[in-house]
Each structure stands twice: as structure tokens, then as C-alpha cells.
Design an enzyme around this catalytic site. Structure first.
Site, PDB file in Angstrom:
ATOM      1  N   GLU A  54       4.665  -4.945   7.398  1.00 46.92           N
ATOM      2  CA  GLU A  54       4.008  -3.808   8.053  1.00 46.92           C
ATOM      3  C   GLU A  54       4.483  -3.578   9.481  1.00 46.92           C
ATOM      4  OE1 GLU A  54       2.523  -6.161   6.257  1.00 46.92           O
ATOM      5  OE2 GLU A  54       1.071  -5.265   4.892  1.00 46.92           O
TER       6      GLU A  54
ATOM      7  N   GLU B  63      -0.919  -8.992  -0.392  1.00 44.33           N
ATOM      8  CA  GLU B  63      -2.352  -9.148  -0.089  1.00 44.33           C
ATOM      9  C   GLU B  63      -3.199  -9.107  -1.367  1.00 44.33           C
ATOM     10  OE1 GLU B  63      -1.736  -6.023   2.876  1.00 44.33           O
ATOM     11  OE2 GLU B  63      -2.925  -7.212   4.262  1.00 44.33           O
TER      12      GLU B  63
ATOM     13  N   ALA C  11       0.868  -1.166   0.000  1.00 41.77           N
ATOM     14  CA  ALA C  11       0.000   0.000   0.000  1.00 41.77           C
ATOM     15  C   ALA C  11       0.916   1.229   0.000  1.00 41.77           C
ATOM     16  CB  ALA C  11      -0.879  -0.027   1.236  1.00 41.77           C
TER      17      ALA C  11
ATOM     18  N   GLY D  38       0.608  -4.747   0.980  1.00 38.47           N
ATOM     19  CA  GLY D  38      -0.600  -4.777   0.150  1.00 38.47           C
ATOM     20  C   GLY D  38      -0.386  -5.503  -1.177  1.00 38.47           C
TER      21      GLY D  38
HETATM   22  N1  CO8 Z   1       4.602   3.150  -0.702  1.00 34.17           N
HETATM   23  C1  CO8 Z   1       5.000   4.294  -1.307  1.00 34.17           C
HETATM   24  N2  CO8 Z   1       6.125   4.386  -2.037  1.00 34.17           N
HETATM   25  C2  CO8 Z   1       6.885   3.299  -2.163  1.00 34.17           C
HETATM   26  C3  CO8 Z   1       6.531   2.066  -1.566  1.00 34.17           C
HETATM   27  C4  CO8 Z   1       5.319   2.013  -0.822  1.00 34.17           C
HETATM   28  N3  CO8 Z   1       4.888   0.887  -0.241  1.00 34.17           N
HETATM   29  N4  CO8 Z   1       7.499   1.156  -1.856  1.00 34.17           N
HETATM   30  C5  CO8 Z   1       8.411   1.783  -2.616  1.00 34.17           C
HETATM   31  N5  CO8 Z   1       8.060   3.086  -2.789  1.00 34.17           N
HETATM   32  C6  CO8 Z   1       8.764   4.115  -3.536  1.00 34.17           C
HETATM   33  C7  CO8 Z   1       9.985   4.605  -2.772  1.00 34.17           C
HETATM   34  O1  CO8 Z   1       9.615   5.572  -1.799  1.00 34.17           O
HETATM   35  C8  CO8 Z   1      10.838   5.172  -3.897  1.00 34.17           C
HETATM   36  O2  CO8 Z   1      10.327   6.440  -4.234  1.00 34.17           O
HETATM   37  P1  CO8 Z   1      11.336   7.721  -4.296  1.00 34.17           P
HETATM   38  O3  CO8 Z   1      12.252   7.410  -5.449  1.00 34.17           O
HETATM   39  O4  CO8 Z   1      10.414   8.861  -4.548  1.00 34.17           O
HETATM   40  O5  CO8 Z   1      12.052   7.751  -3.005  1.00 34.17           O
HETATM   41  C9  CO8 Z   1      10.539   4.239  -5.059  1.00 34.17           C
HETATM   42  O6  CO8 Z   1       9.312   3.568  -4.734  1.00 34.17           O
HETATM   43  C10 CO8 Z   1      11.600   3.184  -5.254  1.00 34.17           C
HETATM   44  O7  CO8 Z   1      11.760   2.512  -4.022  1.00 34.17           O
HETATM   45  P2  CO8 Z   1      13.214   2.221  -3.363  1.00 34.17           P
HETATM   46  O8  CO8 Z   1      14.156   3.313  -3.717  1.00 34.17           O
HETATM   47  O9  CO8 Z   1      12.994   1.943  -1.913  1.00 34.17           O
HETATM   48  O10 CO8 Z   1      13.598   0.883  -4.163  1.00 34.17           O
HETATM   49  P3  CO8 Z   1      14.591  -0.265  -3.675  1.00 34.17           P
HETATM   50  O11 CO8 Z   1      14.766  -1.140  -4.875  1.00 34.17           O
HETATM   51  O12 CO8 Z   1      15.780   0.285  -3.005  1.00 34.17           O
HETATM   52  O13 CO8 Z   1      13.748  -1.087  -2.544  1.00 34.17           O
HETATM   53  C11 CO8 Z   1      11.811  -2.177  -1.629  1.00 34.17           C
HETATM   54  C12 CO8 Z   1      12.593  -1.783  -2.892  1.00 34.17           C
HETATM   55  C13 CO8 Z   1      12.625  -3.161  -0.800  1.00 34.17           C
HETATM   56  C14 CO8 Z   1      10.497  -2.835  -2.081  1.00 34.17           C
HETATM   57  C15 CO8 Z   1      11.523  -0.922  -0.766  1.00 34.17           C
HETATM   58  O14 CO8 Z   1      10.971   0.077  -1.620  1.00 34.17           O
HETATM   59  C16 CO8 Z   1      10.530  -1.125   0.354  1.00 34.17           C
HETATM   60  O15 CO8 Z   1      10.883  -1.685   1.382  1.00 34.17           O
HETATM   61  N6  CO8 Z   1       9.265  -0.658   0.186  1.00 34.17           N
HETATM   62  C17 CO8 Z   1       8.245  -0.695   1.204  1.00 34.17           C
HETATM   63  C18 CO8 Z   1       7.725  -2.095   1.402  1.00 34.17           C
HETATM   64  C19 CO8 Z   1       6.686  -2.066   2.477  1.00 34.17           C
HETATM   65  O16 CO8 Z   1       6.921  -1.769   3.622  1.00 34.17           O
HETATM   66  N7  CO8 Z   1       5.456  -2.415   2.093  1.00 34.17           N
HETATM   67  C20 CO8 Z   1       4.347  -2.448   2.990  1.00 34.17           C
HETATM   68  C21 CO8 Z   1       3.589  -1.178   2.898  1.00 34.17           C
HETATM   69  S1  CO8 Z   1       2.288  -1.049   4.094  1.00 34.17           S
HETATM   70  C22 CO8 Z   1       1.042  -2.020   3.485  1.00 34.17           C
HETATM   71  O17 CO8 Z   1       1.123  -2.493   2.408  1.00 34.17           O
HETATM   72  C23 CO8 Z   1      -0.192  -2.289   4.258  1.00 34.17           C
HETATM   73  C24 CO8 Z   1      -0.312  -1.398   5.395  1.00 34.17           C
HETATM   74  C25 CO8 Z   1      -1.477  -1.785   6.231  1.00 34.17           C
HETATM   75  C26 CO8 Z   1      -1.874  -0.626   7.049  1.00 34.17           C
HETATM   76  C27 CO8 Z   1      -3.184  -0.880   7.684  1.00 34.17           C
HETATM   77  C28 CO8 Z   1      -4.044   0.368   7.660  1.00 34.17           C
HETATM   78  C29 CO8 Z   1      -5.510   0.081   7.865  1.00 34.17           C
END
Ligand code: CO8
Length: 254
Positions: free
Chosen positions: A128, A108, A62, A105
Site C-alpha cells: 500500500e 489481510e 482491495a 487486502g
Molecule cells: N485493484 C483493482 N484492480 C486490480 C488490482 C487491485 N488491487 N490488482 C490487479 N488489478 C487488475 C489490473 O488493473 C488489471 O486489470 P485491467 O486488465 O483492466 O488493466 C488486471 O487486474 C490484471 O492485473 P495486471 O495486468 O496488473 O497483472 P500482472 O500479472 O501484470 O500483475 C500484480 C499482477 C503484480 C498483482 C499487479 O496487478 C499489482 O501490483 N496489483 C496491485 C497490488 C496492490 O497494490 N495491492 C494493494 C491494493 S490496496 C489494499 O489492498 C489496501 C488498501 C488500504 C487502503 C486503506 C483505506 C482505508
């Protein structure tokens, strides 16, 4: 355009296309994906849908940037993530073709599909906990039903990644292919599914879904009633006649 749609015969491919954010699922992506898929879902000429991403990311979760500053009341009043229920309500068989990251997400969303095919390079995770929250798009429930409590706890409490090979071994993933073959192989399986009658394919997936919801007794009764109902379809007459006449069936799909 956050979603690209391609048609290959009776198969529709929906590709997440937000490369700058590794296909992070914000509200715009969700609404666009669901509205495009709803049109395909009601089309009798579409017998199977593939949901896929890029080679690097199915979806990295997400959208953290969209969520970060929200208050409890905003989340509660918007019933944040409830929009995904419309994805689960789609009745056409759906295969997630996962390459690269399927985190949060993204994992999911893949689990909301009827089955997951993965590239050997794919990795799955529910990270998360590292963000101070828990899965919010069904991960605690679907992952537990798919891979069991102990392994789901391991994934969700540690936030660790799972390889495609481990995901297949654990029952999360149905088949693994070399990354370069993933889409081609998924299309050929989707073509098989789409070649059957759409009503029986819809009924089959809906009945399997009930196995996650009902007791064994209720599920078996549900199955039997759906089985009875299919005797009202032309496809049942055609399928059984074709078998007896030793020919290929010509399903009507509607
Ligand atoms: N959301 C927003 N932006 C994202 C996300 C994300 N989940 N993942 C990656 N991006 C963006 C980065 O911010 C980056 O943008 P920018 O260049 O502007 O900084 C761009 O994508 C590229 O990402 P990275 O530079 O980090 O790329 P890498 O190859 O170095 O790393 C990864 C890739 C390992 C996938 C890393 O991006 C990462 O760890 N991402 C987040 C993964 C994560 O934590 N996902 C879970 C999100 S929370 C969720 O899904 C559910 C939440 C439930 C909440 C409940 C509420 C009711």
C-alpha cells in the site's frame, strides 16, 4: 458470481472468482463472500471452511479502482473496510489456501483466517505504501502480531514481496505445499478439523484468538473458563469415554 462454493463432506470451499481483476476485493466481492460464509458458518454440518483463490492470485488486494476517487468523508462516513469485521466474526475454523498473489487486502484477508497454507509459488505483500496509503484491513496489526515488529516494518515500509518459504519461516504461513497439491492437502487437513466436535473447534479457535487480544493472565483465565464450559458438552463425555474404551469417538458436532 464472485464466489464459488463447493462442499466436500463437512468441508466447505469458498473460491474467490473475479479473474479479470486478479480477485481484487471490491465491496460486491466482500458482501457476497461474507453472506455466503455466514450461511455455512451457522450450519452444524460444516466443520471447516477453506477460503481460496485461483492459481495466479489469492487476491491482488482491495480494489484500487473502487477506492481511487473517494474522498476522506466518503471513506469515513462509509467506515470503509469495516464490513470485513463480519468475516472475522465467523466462528467456524477457516483456512486460507493461498496460491499466487496475496497482496494488500489479499494478504489481510488470508490473515483474517485462522491459518494460512501456501503454494510454494505464493507471494505475500503489503504494497500500500506504493499507492500513497497504508494497509487498511488490519495489516499493520495482524502482520505485526504474526511476524513481529521488525519484519512487519520491513514489509510495510518497503512494500516488498515475501515468498512462501520466507512466510513459513516467519510464522505467517503454517504449511507450504507444491502448488499442484495445495487444495488437496488443505482439504485433507480441513477434514481432520471438521471431524472433531464443532463446539470444541469453535471454542479452541476463539480462545487462540484471545491470545492476540488479552494479557497472559486474562488469556489463561479465559482459556480455563472455556475449558470448564466444554464439560457441559456431549462431545467431552464422548471424547473421553472413547479414549478410555479404546475406540474412535463419534462426535455429535452440535
Ligand atoms: N485493484 C483493482 N484492480 C486490480 C488490482 C487491485 N488491487 N490488482 C490487479 N488489478 C487488475 C489490473 O488493473 C488489471 O486489470 P485491467 O486488465 O483492466 O488493466 C488486471 O487486474 C490484471 O492485473 P495486471 O495486468 O496488473 O497483472 P500482472 O500479472 O501484470 O500483475 C500484480 C499482477 C503484480 C498483482 C499487479 O496487478 C499489482 O501490483 N496489483 C496491485 C497490488 C496492490 O497494490 N495491492 C494493494 C491494493 S490496496 C489494499 O489492498 C489496501 C488498501 C488500504 C487502503 C486503506 C483505506 C482505508
Amino acid at each position: 458470481m464472485n464466489i464459488l462454493i463447493e462442499r466436500v463432506g463437512r468441508v466447505a470451499i469458498a473460491q474467490l472468482n473475479r479473474p479479470e481483476a486478479l480477485n481484487a476485493l471490491n465491496s460486491e466481492v466482500m458482501q457476497e463472500l461474507i453472506s455466503r460464509l455466514q450461511l455455512l458458518d451457522s450450519d452444524p454440518e460444516v466443520g471447516c471452511i477453506i477460503v481460496t483463490g485461483s492459481e495466479k492470485a489469492f487476491a491482488a488486494g482491495a480494489d484500487i479502482k473502487e477506492m481511487k476517487d473517494k474522498s476522506f468523508l466518503q471513506m469515513f462516513n462509509e467506515d470503509f473496510f469495516s464490513g470485513w469485521d463480519a468475516f472475522c466474526a465467523l466462528r467456524t475454523p477457516k483456512i486460507a489456501a493461498v496460491s499466487g498473489y496475496a497482496f494488500g487486502g489479499g494478504c489481510e484477508l488470508a490473515m483474517m483466517c485462522d491459518m494460512i497454507f501456501a503454494a510454494d509459488s505464493a507471494s505475500f505483500g503489503q504494497p500500500e505504501i506504493k499507492l500513497g496509503v497504508i494497509p487498511g484491513m488490519g495489516g499493520t496489526q495482524r502482520l505485526t502480531k504474526l511476524i513481529g515488529k521488525s519484519k512487519a516494518m520491513d514489509m510495510i515500509l518497503t512494500g516488498r514481496k515475501m515468498s512462501a518459504e520466507e512466510a513459513e519461516r516467519s510464522g505467517l504461513v503454517a504449511r507450504v505445499f507444491p502448488a499442484k497439491d495445495l487444495l488437496r492437502e488443505t482439504i485433507s487437513v480441513a477434514e481432520v478439523i471438521a471431524s472433531y466436535g464443532k463446539p470444541s473447534a469453535m471454542a479452541a479457535r476463539e480462545t487462540v484468538e484471545q491470545a492476540l487480544e488479552l494479557s497472559l493472565r486474562e488469556g489463561v483465565l479465559f482459556e480455563r473458563r472455556v475449558f470448564h464450559a466444554l464439560f457441559a458438552s456431549e462431545d467431552q463425555k464422548e471424547g473421553m469415554s472413547a479414549f478410555i474404551e479404546k475406540r474412535e469417538p463419534a462426535f455429535k458436532h452440535r
